[in-house]
Design a protein around this motif. Structure first.
Motif, PDB file in Angstrom:
ATOM      1  N   ALA A 163      47.677  34.504  26.295  1.00  0.00           N
ATOM      2  CA  ALA A 163      49.051  34.962  26.518  1.00  0.00           C
ATOM      3  C   ALA A 163      49.929  33.863  27.120  1.00  0.00           C
ATOM      4  O   ALA A 163      51.124  34.076  27.343  1.00  0.00           O
ATOM      5  N   GLY A 164      49.322  32.698  27.391  1.00  0.00           N
ATOM      6  CA  GLY A 164      50.088  31.562  27.903  1.00  0.00           C
ATOM      7  C   GLY A 164      49.939  31.292  29.383  1.00  0.00           C
ATOM      8  O   GLY A 164      50.637  30.439  29.948  1.00  0.00           O
ATOM      9  N   THR A 165      49.015  31.992  30.044  1.00  0.00           N
ATOM     10  CA  THR A 165      48.807  31.831  31.482  1.00  0.00           C
ATOM     11  C   THR A 165      47.767  30.757  31.763  1.00  0.00           C
ATOM     12  O   THR A 165      46.693  30.757  31.152  1.00  0.00           O
ATOM     13  N   LEU A 166      48.083  29.857  32.706  1.00  0.00           N
ATOM     14  CA  LEU A 166      47.111  28.871  33.167  1.00  0.00           C
ATOM     15  C   LEU A 166      46.244  29.513  34.245  1.00  0.00           C
ATOM     16  O   LEU A 166      46.751  30.112  35.191  1.00  0.00           O
ATOM     17  N   ILE A 167      44.915  29.356  34.118  1.00  0.00           N
ATOM     18  CA  ILE A 167      43.976  29.970  35.050  1.00  0.00           C
ATOM     19  C   ILE A 167      43.421  28.923  36.014  1.00  0.00           C
ATOM     20  O   ILE A 167      42.867  27.903  35.595  1.00  0.00           O
ATOM     21  N   PHE A 168      43.553  29.220  37.318  1.00  0.00           N
ATOM     22  CA  PHE A 168      43.025  28.343  38.358  1.00  0.00           C
ATOM     23  C   PHE A 168      41.911  29.065  39.114  1.00  0.00           C
ATOM     24  O   PHE A 168      42.081  30.199  39.563  1.00  0.00           O
ATOM     25  N   ALA A 169      40.783  28.378  39.254  1.00  0.00           N
ATOM     26  CA  ALA A 169      39.620  28.946  39.922  1.00  0.00           C
ATOM     27  C   ALA A 169      39.676  28.674  41.422  1.00  0.00           C
ATOM     28  O   ALA A 169      39.762  27.522  41.856  1.00  0.00           O
ATOM     29  N   TYR A 170      39.625  29.748  42.198  1.00  0.00           N
ATOM     30  CA  TYR A 170      39.626  29.620  43.659  1.00  0.00           C
ATOM     31  C   TYR A 170      38.373  28.881  44.125  1.00  0.00           C
ATOM     32  O   TYR A 170      37.257  29.215  43.735  1.00  0.00           O
ATOM     33  N   THR A 171      38.573  27.883  44.983  1.00  0.00           N
ATOM     34  CA  THR A 171      37.464  27.166  45.608  1.00  0.00           C
ATOM     35  C   THR A 171      37.829  26.863  47.053  1.00  0.00           C
ATOM     36  O   THR A 171      38.861  26.228  47.317  1.00  0.00           O
ATOM     37  N   SER A 172      37.015  27.312  47.975  1.00  0.00           N
ATOM     38  CA  SER A 172      37.229  26.994  49.385  1.00  0.00           C
ATOM     39  C   SER A 172      36.657  25.608  49.657  1.00  0.00           C
ATOM     40  O   SER A 172      35.457  25.390  49.514  1.00  0.00           O
ATOM     41  N   LEU A 173      37.522  24.690  50.049  1.00  0.00           N
ATOM     42  CA  LEU A 173      37.089  23.307  50.262  1.00  0.00           C
ATOM     43  C   LEU A 173      36.244  23.165  51.523  1.00  0.00           C
ATOM     44  O   LEU A 173      35.141  22.624  51.478  1.00  0.00           O
ATOM     45  N   MET A 174      36.768  23.642  52.646  1.00  0.00           N
ATOM     46  CA  MET A 174      36.170  23.340  53.941  1.00  0.00           C
ATOM     47  C   MET A 174      35.345  24.483  54.530  1.00  0.00           C
ATOM     48  O   MET A 174      34.653  24.278  55.523  1.00  0.00           O
ATOM     49  N   GLN A 175      35.443  25.671  53.968  1.00  0.00           N
ATOM     50  CA  GLN A 175      34.701  26.801  54.520  1.00  0.00           C
ATOM     51  C   GLN A 175      33.798  27.414  53.458  1.00  0.00           C
ATOM     52  O   GLN A 175      34.210  27.607  52.312  1.00  0.00           O
TER      53      GLN A 175
END
Length: 264
Positions: free
Chosen positions: A73-85
């Motif tokens: 549908a045209g949406t960019l998907i970003f995967a959540y990643t906790s860097l420091m915790q």
């Protein structure tokens, strides 16, 4: 409110020159809407995600088919990643960490009760590899468009006045380079000092979580960073997104042209 209006006028005119001088290619420059969603999706949720330009999600809760439907549908998907915790619920990673992957203070691990997490040492090559493996698997199996790094501001909050600060910044830069080499778009939550120090060449978007317009009247820190981030935004270097929790903050954000998400 008057100060917020004056700030908007100043930002608008100062941003014109920045746009003319620095406009560069950024895959997020055309984004005008976004959504944050960390739960298991329903059909209604997927329909909402298909209506925005950018979606930040907990990838483990979605199937590849669901993600593809949203992307189509045209949406960019970003995967959540906790860097420091590291979250205790994330047994895939907690089962693999070593004792020296944890940050310790006075011989004790730093536990963040609010989120049920532990502060992690991203300088450790073993922990770096765990993070990068998680990201690579989500890229390969779920075919996400990018990574959203949360808890980046911990780099400054816990270490800015320590001898280790520089080494932590260098570790984050190493991670950013690797993720960029994977061809993923990088988006980070807050961590403005870290963005300026190391992130700018790699980061395409930054989220100002809990963007509160009332802070501009009281906090020189907020005003100064608003000016800097607005210049990034209008130049096309790093696009600024805001998560708001009140009508006045939402209105200020929209007036300044930032993609805005209202937290329910």
């Amino acid at each position: 409110m008057k100060k917020a209006i004056l700030l908007g006028v100043f930002l608008t005119f100062s941003g014109i020159g920045a746009w003319m001088q620095y406009m560069v290619s950024n895959p997020l420059n055309s984004a005008t809407s976004f959504m944050i969603f960390y739960d298991n999706p329903t059909e209604q949720t997927i329909s909402r995600l298909k209506e925005v330009d950018v979606a930040i999600i907990a990838v483990h809760a979605f199937t590849r088919e669901q993600i593809k439907e949203i992307q189509d549908a045209g949406t960019l998907i970003f995967a959540y990643t906790s860097l420091m915790q590291l979250e205790n619920w994330n047994t895939t990673m907690t089962s693999q960490v070593k004792s020296n992957d944890f940050v310790e203070q006075d011989g004790e691990r730093i536990y963040i009760k609010e989120w049920d997490t532990y502060l992690m040492d991203i300088r450790q090559s073993h922990y770096q590899q765990l993070l990068l493996t998680k990201i690579e698997i989500e890229r390969r199996e779920k075919q996400v468009d990018g990574v959203f790094f949360d808890t980046v501001d911990d780099l400054y909050y816990y270490f800015h006045d320590t001898e280790e600060h520089k080494s932590y910044l260098l570790a984050y830069e190493t991670i950013l380079k690797d993720v960029s080499d994977q061809g993923l778009i990088i988006f980070q939550n807050r961590g403005f000092e870290t963005l300026q120090a190391k992130g700018e060449p790699y980061v395409s978007g930054v989220l100002w979580e809990n963007f509160d317009s009332s802070n501009f009247e009281e906090s020189s820190w907020a005003r100064n960073w608003m000016l800097k981030l607005h210049r990034y935004h209008t130049s096309g270097k790093v696009r600024l997104f805001t998560e708001v929790r009140s009508d006045p903050s939402e209105q200020v954000s929209l007036n300044l042209g930032f993609p805005t998400f209202r937290k329910e």
